[in-house]
Design a protein around this motif. Structure first.
Motif, PDB file in Angstrom:
ATOM      1  N   ASN A   1      14.731 -22.033  61.454  1.00  0.00           N
ATOM      2  CA  ASN A   1      14.856 -23.481  61.251  1.00  0.00           C
ATOM      3  C   ASN A   1      14.405 -24.216  62.515  1.00  0.00           C
ATOM      4  OD1 ASN A   1      17.264 -22.783  62.665  1.00  0.00           O
ATOM      5  ND2 ASN A   1      18.328 -24.586  61.881  1.00  0.00           N
ATOM      6  N   LEU A   2      13.174 -23.910  62.896  1.00  0.00           N
ATOM      7  CA  LEU A   2      12.553 -24.512  64.065  1.00  0.00           C
ATOM      8  C   LEU A   2      11.672 -25.687  63.645  1.00  0.00           C
ATOM      9  CD1 LEU A   2      11.458 -21.136  65.728  1.00  0.00           C
ATOM     10  CD2 LEU A   2      13.565 -22.427  66.141  1.00  0.00           C
ATOM     11  N   ARG A   3      11.107 -26.383  64.627  1.00  0.00           N
ATOM     12  CA  ARG A   3      10.154 -27.434  64.308  1.00  0.00           C
ATOM     13  C   ARG A   3       8.990 -26.853  63.503  1.00  0.00           C
ATOM     14  NH1 ARG A   3       9.974 -28.984  69.941  1.00  0.00           N
ATOM     15  NH2 ARG A   3       7.807 -28.303  69.845  1.00  0.00           N
ATOM     16  N   GLY A   4       8.353 -27.683  62.690  1.00  0.00           N
ATOM     17  CA  GLY A   4       7.341 -27.201  61.774  1.00  0.00           C
ATOM     18  C   GLY A   4       6.130 -26.564  62.411  1.00  0.00           C
TER      19      GLY A   4
ATOM     20  N   ILE B   1      12.582 -23.443  57.541  1.00  0.00           N
ATOM     21  CA  ILE B   1      13.379 -24.654  57.376  1.00  0.00           C
ATOM     22  C   ILE B   1      13.056 -25.554  58.564  1.00  0.00           C
ATOM     23  CG2 ILE B   1      15.699 -25.618  57.241  1.00  0.00           C
ATOM     24  CD1 ILE B   1      16.669 -22.873  56.252  1.00  0.00           C
ATOM     25  N   SER B   2      12.482 -26.709  58.299  1.00  0.00           N
ATOM     26  CA  SER B   2      12.093 -27.597  59.394  1.00  0.00           C
ATOM     27  C   SER B   2      12.528 -29.020  59.090  1.00  0.00           C
ATOM     28  CB  SER B   2      10.575 -27.543  59.603  1.00  0.00           C
ATOM     29  OG  SER B   2       9.900 -27.947  58.431  1.00  0.00           O
ATOM     30  N   ALA B   3      12.319 -29.898  60.053  1.00  0.00           N
ATOM     31  CA  ALA B   3      12.704 -31.297  59.858  1.00  0.00           C
ATOM     32  C   ALA B   3      11.796 -31.993  58.858  1.00  0.00           C
ATOM     33  CB  ALA B   3      12.697 -32.034  61.191  1.00  0.00           C
ATOM     34  N   TYR B   4      10.470 -31.857  59.055  1.00  0.00           N
ATOM     35  CA  TYR B   4       9.517 -32.611  58.240  1.00  0.00           C
ATOM     36  C   TYR B   4       8.483 -31.730  57.536  1.00  0.00           C
ATOM     37  CZ  TYR B   4      11.439 -36.545  60.858  1.00  0.00           C
ATOM     38  OH  TYR B   4      12.288 -37.474  61.402  1.00  0.00           O
ATOM     39  N   GLY B   5       8.624 -30.422  57.622  1.00  0.00           N
ATOM     40  CA  GLY B   5       7.677 -29.532  56.981  1.00  0.00           C
ATOM     41  C   GLY B   5       6.588 -29.074  57.937  1.00  0.00           C
ATOM     42  N   ARG B   6       5.718 -28.223  57.429  1.00  0.00           N
ATOM     43  CA  ARG B   6       4.601 -27.699  58.220  1.00  0.00           C
ATOM     44  C   ARG B   6       3.279 -28.272  57.715  1.00  0.00           C
ATOM     45  NH1 ARG B   6       4.017 -21.715  58.288  1.00  0.00           N
ATOM     46  NH2 ARG B   6       4.359 -21.828  56.032  1.00  0.00           N
TER      47      ARG B   6
ATOM     48  N   ASN C   1       1.497 -30.924  58.445  1.00  0.00           N
ATOM     49  CA  ASN C   1       1.367 -32.350  58.178  1.00  0.00           C
ATOM     50  C   ASN C   1       1.475 -33.101  59.510  1.00  0.00           C
ATOM     51  OD1 ASN C   1       4.231 -33.069  58.747  1.00  0.00           O
ATOM     52  ND2 ASN C   1       4.668 -31.938  56.862  1.00  0.00           N
ATOM     53  N   SER C   2       1.346 -34.415  59.464  1.00  0.00           N
ATOM     54  CA  SER C   2       1.289 -35.207  60.696  1.00  0.00           C
ATOM     55  C   SER C   2       2.584 -35.184  61.500  1.00  0.00           C
ATOM     56  CB  SER C   2       0.915 -36.653  60.370  1.00  0.00           C
ATOM     57  OG  SER C   2       1.886 -37.246  59.525  1.00  0.00           O
ATOM     58  N   ARG C   3       3.679 -34.754  60.903  1.00  0.00           N
ATOM     59  CA  ARG C   3       4.971 -34.737  61.601  1.00  0.00           C
ATOM     60  C   ARG C   3       5.458 -33.329  61.925  1.00  0.00           C
ATOM     61  NH1 ARG C   3       9.104 -39.173  58.923  1.00  0.00           N
ATOM     62  NH2 ARG C   3       7.701 -40.985  58.896  1.00  0.00           N
ATOM     63  N   GLU C   4       4.633 -32.335  61.757  1.00  0.00           N
ATOM     64  CA  GLU C   4       5.115 -30.964  61.893  1.00  0.00           C
ATOM     65  C   GLU C   4       5.751 -30.683  63.243  1.00  0.00           C
ATOM     66  OE1 GLU C   4       1.991 -28.138  61.432  1.00  0.00           O
ATOM     67  OE2 GLU C   4       0.909 -28.789  63.223  1.00  0.00           O
ATOM     68  N   ALA C   5       5.313 -31.362  64.306  1.00  0.00           N
ATOM     69  CA  ALA C   5       5.844 -31.105  65.642  1.00  0.00           C
ATOM     70  C   ALA C   5       7.055 -31.969  65.981  1.00  0.00           C
ATOM     71  CB  ALA C   5       4.751 -31.331  66.695  1.00  0.00           C
ATOM     72  N   TRP C   6       7.454 -32.843  65.071  1.00  0.00           N
ATOM     73  CA  TRP C   6       8.574 -33.736  65.348  1.00  0.00           C
ATOM     74  C   TRP C   6       9.904 -32.980  65.249  1.00  0.00           C
ATOM     75  CZ3 TRP C   6       8.158 -39.236  62.807  1.00  0.00           C
ATOM     76  CH2 TRP C   6       6.940 -39.822  63.164  1.00  0.00           C
ATOM     77  N   PRO C   7      10.777 -33.151  66.226  1.00  0.00           N
ATOM     78  CA  PRO C   7      12.154 -32.676  66.038  1.00  0.00           C
ATOM     79  C   PRO C   7      12.878 -33.628  65.093  1.00  0.00           C
ATOM     80  CG  PRO C   7      11.982 -33.864  68.115  1.00  0.00           C
ATOM     81  CD  PRO C   7      10.586 -33.808  67.537  1.00  0.00           C
TER      82      PRO C   7
ATOM     83  N   ASP D   1       8.822 -22.747  52.153  1.00  0.00           N
ATOM     84  CA  ASP D   1       9.068 -23.894  53.029  1.00  0.00           C
ATOM     85  C   ASP D   1      10.052 -24.864  52.410  1.00  0.00           C
ATOM     86  OD1 ASP D   1       7.074 -24.232  55.530  1.00  0.00           O
ATOM     87  OD2 ASP D   1       6.061 -23.102  53.952  1.00  0.00           O
ATOM     88  N   VAL D   2      10.902 -25.421  53.246  1.00  0.00           N
ATOM     89  CA  VAL D   2      11.774 -26.515  52.831  1.00  0.00           C
ATOM     90  C   VAL D   2      12.041 -27.370  54.066  1.00  0.00           C
ATOM     91  CG1 VAL D   2      13.947 -25.262  53.258  1.00  0.00           C
ATOM     92  CG2 VAL D   2      13.895 -27.126  51.583  1.00  0.00           C
ATOM     93  N   SER D   3      12.107 -28.673  53.870  1.00  0.00           N
ATOM     94  CA  SER D   3      12.348 -29.559  55.006  1.00  0.00           C
ATOM     95  C   SER D   3      13.548 -30.457  54.756  1.00  0.00           C
ATOM     96  CB  SER D   3      11.113 -30.432  55.289  1.00  0.00           C
ATOM     97  OG  SER D   3      10.973 -31.450  54.317  1.00  0.00           O
ATOM     98  N   LEU D   4      14.186 -30.864  55.832  1.00  0.00           N
ATOM     99  CA  LEU D   4      15.299 -31.808  55.744  1.00  0.00           C
ATOM    100  C   LEU D   4      14.849 -33.098  55.068  1.00  0.00           C
ATOM    101  CD1 LEU D   4      16.767 -31.484  59.363  1.00  0.00           C
ATOM    102  CD2 LEU D   4      17.649 -30.392  57.308  1.00  0.00           C
ATOM    103  N   PHE D   5      13.654 -33.571  55.423  1.00  0.00           N
ATOM    104  CA  PHE D   5      13.158 -34.824  54.874  1.00  0.00           C
ATOM    105  C   PHE D   5      13.001 -34.740  53.360  1.00  0.00           C
ATOM    106  CE2 PHE D   5       9.766 -37.694  53.544  1.00  0.00           C
ATOM    107  CZ  PHE D   5      10.178 -38.896  54.114  1.00  0.00           C
TER     108      PHE D   5
END
Length: 383
Positions: free
Chosen positions: A97-100, A125-130, A132-138, A198-202
């Protein structure tokens, strides 16, 4: 025998979403090995107070990590990477569950590991998915409640947007991820080929908008906060004031409404033209709230529970202490005694699943790095 005995799961996890989800696998008998970051002293949850259990352990941590093992590795160090790959060769899944952007950088996705184990399933499991434009966002639970619109739907209309009292998006994302993982594991058993899940919090937070989201997408209707924690379209479904506290009443159908009128025995309320149908009760919700408050204030909470339980859905509004001290919690066995080396009388919330009528047994997560010897052998050990 627990239903997932025989599965080995490696989990690079921290805080809530990953640990909460993988805890269900561990409680169901899977051998879940936490791969903890050597550089930061393991899962940061081990160090969150105010209640600690010796060094690198805490009540905060144990609530999400029962029945797990612990191996400490530096995934960027060559020797530790070899240890990790040895474990991967004998595992069924790798969870993180690291950054994307991290799975690819750390080479813990399927394309990086399939040469070691073609049946491997990799859950991300990531915050915004892999990809995509937010993959590196915590990102964390509360941020998702804010951006998804959930906070704007929660709380009193006269107050500020309010988050849910617990980390519900973390928990829902963890469980959603495990459903996907188990589905992909079943596919891998049939085909011999694993893959990525893949699953994201968002995404999960947005999915929780449910019917309010569907209404907007199809009719352009924007739901807003309503008083008393009420249902958006059915009433009376909300809190009411009794003589000594609060109750939640749910008249989801006309039958329940009629049953409530019969118990209240109020000819005035029954005859009121404003409340003769679901649609009219919704239109006149404010007036109905006043009328029902006047009725419920005549008696204490316990009275209403006694006369309405079994007649229509009703519950007391309890604080945390009252909720956990509720005798029904003990009756159904939702609190477990889980002795810990630092606290013999450690109590945890029990796993909500039952199998053949029995709750799953729990034990504390092993101390940080306690299972380092496992890295020396690819053979599986009983959980």
């Amino acid at each position: 025998m627990k239903p997932l005995e025989g599965l080995r799961i490696l989990s690079l996890e921290q805080f809530a979403a990953g640990p909460y989800g993988s805890m269900f696998l561990a409680d169901m008998g899977a051998e879940v090995i936490k791969i903890e970051n050597k550089a930061i002293g393991g899962d940061p949850s081990r160090h969150i107070g105010p209640y600690h259990l010796g060094e690198a352990d805490s009540l905060f941590f144990q609530g999400w990590n029962t029945n797990k093992r612990s191996v400490v590795l530096d995934m960027k160090a060559e020797d530790d990477r070899k240890v990790f790959e040895k474990l991967v060769a004998g595992a069924d899944a790798v969870v993180n569950n690291l950054r994307g952007d991290q799975p690819e950088k750390l080479s813990i996705d399927y394309k990086s590991l399939k040469h070691l184990n073609a049946k491997l399933v990799c859950l991300h499991i990531s915050a915004y998915g892999r990809n995509n434009s937010r993959e590196a966002w915590p990102g964390y639970d509360f941020l998702m409640q804010a951006e998804s619109g959930l906070m704007d739907l929660t709380g009193d209309p006269s107050g500020a947007p309010t988050r849910f009292g617990a980390s519900v998006i973390d928990y829902m994302t963890g469980i959603t991820g495990m459903v996907g993982l188990l589905g992909k594991l079943r596919s891998a058993d049939r085909t011999g080929i694993g893959g990525d899940v893949d699953v994201s919090l968002f995404d999960v937070a947005l999915h929780q908008l449910g019917y309010a989201g569907t209404w907007y997408l199809n009719e352009g209707f924007v739901s807003g906060r309503v008083p008393r924690g009420a249902h958006l379209s059915v009433t009376p479904v909300q809190t009411f004031q009794a003589a000594d506290g609060w109750i939640y009443v749910m008249c989801m159908t006309d039958r329940f409404w009629d049953s409530l009128l019969e118990v209240l025995g109020s000819p005035t309320l029954r005859a009121d033209e404003r409340f003769q149908s679901q649609a009219l009760r919704l239109t006149n919700r404010d007036a109905l709230t006043v009328a029902l408050d006047n009725e419920f204030k005549k008696q204490p909470v316990e009275h209403w529970l006694n006369v309405l339980r079994g007649v229509l859905p009703i519950a007391p509004v309890l604080n945390l202490k009252q909720a956990l001290d509720n005798p029904f919690v003990e009756e159904v066995g939702m609190i477990s005694q889980v002795p810990h080396p630092q606290k013999d009388d450690l109590k945890l919330l029990a796993n909500p699943l039952r199998f053949d009528g029995e709750r799953l047994s729990q034990s504390p997560c092993n101390p940080l790095g306690a299972d380092q010897s496992m890295a020396l052998t690819p053979t599986r050990q009983a959980a």
